[in-house]
Design a protein around this motif. Sequence first.
Motif, PDB file in Angstrom:
ATOM      1  N   UNK A  72      -5.779   2.023   2.642  1.00  0.00           N
ATOM      2  CA  UNK A  72      -6.496   0.551   2.234  1.00  0.00           C
ATOM      3  C   UNK A  72      -5.209  -0.231   1.318  1.00  0.00           C
ATOM      4  N   UNK A  73      -4.416   0.416   0.759  1.00  0.00           N
ATOM      5  CA  UNK A  73      -3.136  -0.495   0.053  1.00  0.00           C
ATOM      6  C   UNK A  73      -2.410  -1.112   1.181  1.00  0.00           C
ATOM      7  N   UNK A  74      -1.978  -0.333   2.291  1.00  0.00           N
ATOM      8  CA  UNK A  74      -1.314  -0.754   3.454  1.00  0.00           C
ATOM      9  C   UNK A  74      -1.950  -1.962   3.942  1.00  0.00           C
ATOM     10  N   UNK A  75      -3.269  -1.669   4.200  1.00  0.00           N
ATOM     11  CA  UNK A  75      -4.103  -2.761   4.986  1.00  0.00           C
ATOM     12  C   UNK A  75      -4.274  -4.158   4.079  1.00  0.00           C
ATOM     13  N   UNK A  76      -4.442  -3.932   2.665  1.00  0.00           N
ATOM     14  CA  UNK A  76      -4.407  -5.146   1.990  1.00  0.00           C
ATOM     15  C   UNK A  76      -2.938  -6.024   1.838  1.00  0.00           C
ATOM     16  N   UNK A  77      -1.940  -5.100   1.681  1.00  0.00           N
ATOM     17  CA  UNK A  77      -0.687  -5.769   1.382  1.00  0.00           C
ATOM     18  C   UNK A  77      -0.134  -6.471   3.035  1.00  0.00           C
TER      19      UNK A  77
ATOM     20  N   UNK B 289       6.819   4.917  -0.189  1.00  0.00           N
ATOM     21  CA  UNK B 289       7.587   4.931   0.915  1.00  0.00           C
ATOM     22  C   UNK B 289       7.067   4.841   2.357  1.00  0.00           C
ATOM     23  N   UNK B 290       6.030   5.348   2.711  1.00  0.00           N
ATOM     24  CA  UNK B 290       5.358   5.147   3.837  1.00  0.00           C
ATOM     25  C   UNK B 290       4.887   3.661   4.105  1.00  0.00           C
ATOM     26  N   UNK B 291       4.182   3.119   3.104  1.00  0.00           N
ATOM     27  CA  UNK B 291       3.543   1.922   2.942  1.00  0.00           C
ATOM     28  C   UNK B 291       4.794   0.986   3.225  1.00  0.00           C
ATOM     29  N   UNK B 292       5.968   1.353   2.420  1.00  0.00           N
ATOM     30  CA  UNK B 292       7.417   0.301   2.885  1.00  0.00           C
ATOM     31  C   UNK B 292       7.860   0.347   4.026  1.00  0.00           C
ATOM     32  N   UNK B 293       7.770   1.606   4.699  1.00  0.00           N
ATOM     33  CA  UNK B 293       8.353   1.715   5.946  1.00  0.00           C
ATOM     34  C   UNK B 293       7.230   0.967   7.127  1.00  0.00           C
TER      35      UNK B 293
END
Length: 223
Positions: free
Chosen positions: A41-46, A174-178
Amino acid sequence: MNPTLPRLLQLASPALPVGAYTYSQGLEWAVESGLVRDQASALGWIAALLEEGIGCFEAPLTGQLQRAWAAAEHAEVERLNADFVASRESSELRAETLQMGYSLRRLLHELDDLVLPPAFDALAEVSFPVGWALAADGWKIPLADSLTAYLWSWCENQTMAALKAVPLGQAAGQRILFALGGRLPGVVERALELREERWSNFAPGLALACSCHETQYTRLFRS
């Protein structure tokens, strides 16, 4: 070696003393409300804000600001600066860009290798993109590289906010940033080609999150 690379890294570094780490741009309220609760959900939002918000307005505007500084079109800089400040939907978002712009202007004055035009100081209020674009132009950073770094810095700050507020582990960050990094080339390419009449700052979820954050009882961040 590209001689502008060290300057680009310096400009995008979390060590740049402009206070970006103190802001979450509504993400903290999204965590409080349960909209953001884990890595997915953090990745989805950003990612949604990157592609549908900042990538459609702030990024092309910052690119146009760099072009305006390069061409000494100071009236255009003033216009774009006023447009960006007016586009901030909440008092916290407005205060954020003006505080960061003020801090960056003060920093650029303290550096030895930039000649700052009087038009920069003539602005009563300086948004952060104005200072960034001027530094990028002064250091001769290519526009595509400058925008990539600008967006990467934003992604990194949002991810760090998620790590603290959710909270998430370092590997999740790090997975989100990737994942976000893989989207940046497309966002930058579109921003460079987007005509001004198609710029869009329509992100009602972000506006609501930032407004609700202003009355949030407990919080780590200033926005």
